[in-house]
Design an enzyme around this catalytic site. Structure first.
Site, PDB file in Angstrom:
ATOM      1  N   ASP A 154      76.242 -74.402  12.743  1.00  0.00           N
ATOM      2  CA  ASP A 154      76.538 -75.824  12.741  1.00  0.00           C
ATOM      3  C   ASP A 154      75.818 -76.432  11.546  1.00  0.00           C
ATOM      4  O   ASP A 154      74.661 -76.127  11.300  1.00  0.00           O
ATOM      5  CB  ASP A 154      76.010 -76.450  14.044  1.00  0.00           C
ATOM      6  N   ASP A 166      79.381 -81.123  11.332  1.00  0.00           N
ATOM      7  CA  ASP A 166      79.277 -82.185  12.320  1.00  0.00           C
ATOM      8  C   ASP A 166      79.840 -83.498  11.753  1.00  0.00           C
ATOM      9  O   ASP A 166      79.591 -83.840  10.593  1.00  0.00           O
ATOM     10  CB  ASP A 166      77.785 -82.360  12.666  1.00  0.00           C
ATOM     11  N   GLU A 181      84.372 -81.134  12.222  1.00  0.00           N
ATOM     12  CA  GLU A 181      84.587 -81.912  13.445  1.00  0.00           C
ATOM     13  C   GLU A 181      85.186 -83.265  13.069  1.00  0.00           C
ATOM     14  O   GLU A 181      84.564 -84.033  12.329  1.00  0.00           O
ATOM     15  CB  GLU A 181      83.259 -82.142  14.169  1.00  0.00           C
ATOM     16  N   HIS A 241      81.021 -79.131  23.592  1.00  0.00           N
ATOM     17  CA  HIS A 241      79.795 -79.610  24.236  1.00  0.00           C
ATOM     18  C   HIS A 241      79.744 -81.131  24.367  1.00  0.00           C
ATOM     19  O   HIS A 241      78.757 -81.662  24.858  1.00  0.00           O
ATOM     20  CB  HIS A 241      78.581 -79.109  23.441  1.00  0.00           C
ATOM     21  N   ASP A 242      80.777 -81.820  23.896  1.00  0.00           N
ATOM     22  CA  ASP A 242      80.794 -83.283  23.988  1.00  0.00           C
ATOM     23  C   ASP A 242      81.831 -83.813  24.967  1.00  0.00           C
ATOM     24  O   ASP A 242      81.928 -85.029  25.158  1.00  0.00           O
ATOM     25  CB  ASP A 242      81.126 -83.882  22.605  1.00  0.00           C
TER      26      ASP A 242
HETATM   27  C1  NOJ Z   1      78.791 -84.598  17.152  1.00  0.00           C
HETATM   28  C2  NOJ Z   1      78.122 -83.560  17.987  1.00  0.00           C
HETATM   29  O1  NOJ Z   1      79.071 -82.653  18.459  1.00  0.00           O
HETATM   30  C3  NOJ Z   1      77.391 -84.300  19.081  1.00  0.00           C
HETATM   31  O2  NOJ Z   1      76.919 -83.438  20.066  1.00  0.00           O
HETATM   32  C4  NOJ Z   1      76.297 -85.100  18.443  1.00  0.00           C
HETATM   33  O3  NOJ Z   1      75.648 -85.890  19.414  1.00  0.00           O
HETATM   34  C5  NOJ Z   1      76.832 -86.017  17.356  1.00  0.00           C
HETATM   35  N1  NOJ Z   1      77.791 -85.369  16.517  1.00  0.00           N
HETATM   36  C6  NOJ Z   1      75.730 -86.493  16.475  1.00  0.00           C
HETATM   37  O4  NOJ Z   1      75.321 -85.448  15.643  1.00  0.00           O
END
Ligand code: NOJ
Length: 527
Positions: free
Chosen positions: A97, A199, A262, A323-324
């Protein structure tokens, strides 16, 4: 260039929750190393690790204080090197990442930047004077709620943070920042890392004039505060594509590396991230299966729209969970999650499978006093608690599901006694067995990896398509049986795999059960 990633299935590991070996209730690198055989047997081709770098862990590693150091929670550099070497020996590609939009406020760069207005690193972050009448420079909102501007008393300016106040945004318009970050990528690629997931890449460039974002008239108070405004000026600015082209140049200094980004944007904006002449990201993450309602008409439409929008030479990709986001089994239920797995692993393009989805981890109850997610703490009512997607991997019926010898940082599921790898390994009808079979079918059948995609509109609750000349997929997104009116050339086909049982065999049926998916092999036209 092999472009290995076109054939690969990527497996996302959330390192805090994969395998704990030092008894602190948090996963570590040694734990991942011990599970490499599992990953190979599952059929993963590449792993992507959420951040493992030095961090105060305010956002669980997405707040980095040293981009070139391993956080001691996870291990050390020697363990990282051993893990990488062993992953490669096992035939797995290894992705990290990369979190370039913001650092931790504990990063040495930020300490310098905030130390005085004339520090040489002042401009490495985004500092602004108060608005003319006082208060924050504009109306931008943090993704985790509240103003995105934090007042710094000592130097009398605000700094910008798209996420937590402890995650100041870096200023990517400053060439020194870009160069420092390029060197971070080189540092890891020199070690042999095969690529990166970037990210929030669409956040990297902000409007130069920092204009106010317009309000979203459709916003409701039940939604996260960030959605109050349209992110017109705070993200997805044209300059981001120059930034990405430079990152791609750095990646291309090394053979066969992969750049994923992402991006949560509608399809027409998303596909711009392949870049002019495909000189952008190899894979702008496609989250459409996460953000769309799980209905056949909606899914048929989004696949068609996405397939049509991918530029010449661009390669598609699909994601079901991360994970989000709420896990797929939580969103659609267990029976339908099997159909979703079949979709993920048979659509055209590179799939990313999220750890734990292969055993069907669904909802997990997180007692209020165990909430960890900083966003859920900030906005308990308005947002999804991301902890629910980050609970420990369940390996066995042992205490703490074989994840750890102590109470893990987040609870395991109530059904962990049976929902675990050891239990499912012995069961041909399990979710795990289904994933293994699907991944192995992808390897065996070139149609499923490289075959072109043609939609077949069977209407109703069905999503159906052809891959290549000899493989068809029919998915029933409802729980009701549906009649199968298939074209004549499919009639003599054979069912290779049923989502409900994980088995194949038998002729093509005249109807399809609810929550069922079929992969069908037939003789190609003209044979
Ligand atoms: C996206 C990530 O996937 C998430 O988990 C994170 O909180 C935010 N970006 C901030 O980096």
């Amino acid at each position: 260039m092999t472009q290995w990633w076109r054939d690969a299935a990527i497996y996302q590991i959330y390192p805090r929750s994969f395998q704990d070996t030092n008894g602190d209730g948090i996963g570590d690198l040694e734990g991942i190393r011990q599970r490499l055989t599992y990953l190979r047997e599952l059929g993963a081709d590449a792993v992507w690790l959420s951040p493992i770098f030095q961090s105060p862990m305010k956002d669980f590693g997405y707040d980095i204080s040293d981009y070139r150091a391993i956080d001691p929670l996870f291990g050390d550099m020697a363990q990282f090197d051993a893990l990488l070497a062993q992953a490669h020996d096992a035939g797995l590609k290894f992705l990290l990442d990369f979190v370039p939009n913001h650092s931790s406020d504990q990063h040495a760069w930020f300490a310098e930047s905030r130390s005085s207005r004339d520090n040489p690193k002042r401009d490495w972050y985004i500092w602004k004077d108060p608005a003319p009448g006082g208060g924050p420079p504009n109306n931008w909102i943090s993704n985790f709620g509240g103003s995105a501007w934090e007042w710094d008393e000592a130097t009398g300016q605000y700094y910008y943070h798209a996420f937590l106040t402890s995650q100041p945004d870096l200023n990517w318009r400053n060439p020194e920042v870009r160069e420092a970050m390029h060197d971070v990528l080189r540092f890891w690629m020199d070690k042999g890392v095969d690529g990166f997931r970037i990210d929030v890449v669409w956040h990297l460039a902000k409007d130069t004039a920092f204009r106010d974002n317009p309000p979203d008239p459709a916003w409701k108070p039940t939604q996260p505060e960030i959605d109050r405004n349209l992110q017109k000026y705070s993200a997805d600015q044209p300059f981001v594509h120059e930034i990405i082209e430079e990152l791609r140049d750095v990646i291309d200094e090394y053979p066969d590396r992969l750049l994923i980004g992402e991006i949560y944007l509608p399809i027409n904006r998303l596909v711009d991230y392949y870049g002019r002449g495909n000189e952008g990201l190899h894979l702008p993450f496609n989250f459409q299966l996460i953000t769309s309602p799980w209905r056949a008409d909606a899914i048929r439409e989004l696949i068609a729209e996405y397939e049509a929008a991918i530029p010449q030479g661009g390669w598609p990709n699909w994601v079901l969970s991360n994970h989000d986001q709420p896990r797929i089994a939580k969103r659609v239920g267990l029976a339908q999650a099997r159909v979703a797995a079949m979709m993920l692993l048979t659509l055209r393009g590179t799939p990313t499978l999220y750890y734990g989805d292969e055993i069907g981890i669904g909802d997990v109850h997180i007692p209020p006093d165990r909430i960890q997610d900083p966003w859920a703490k900030n906005e308990p009512d308005a947002s999804f608690n991301r902890d629910k997607a980050r609970t420990p991997m369940q390996w066995s019926a042992d205490a703490h599901a074989g994840f750890s010898e102590t109470e893990p940082w987040l609870p395991v599921t109530d059904d962990h006694q049976t929902r675990n790898v050891a239990h499912q390994q012995g069961d041909a009808g399990s979710m795990l067995a289904l994933h293994r079979t699907l991944l192995s079918l992808r390897k065996q059948r070139e149609d499923l990896r490289r075959g072109d995609y043609r939609a077949l509109d069977l209407g109703g609750p069905l999503v159906a398509y052809l891959r290549g000349d000899t493989t068809a997929v029919v998915l029933n997104l409802s729980s009701d049986r549906a009649k199968l009116d298939l074209p004549e050339e499919w009639q003599g086909g054979e069912v290779l795999l049923k989502a409900s049982t994980g088995e194949g065999g038998g002729p093509v049926p005249g109807s399809i059960e609810g929550d069922e998916g079929l992969i069908i092999a037939f003789r190609g036209a003209g044979e």
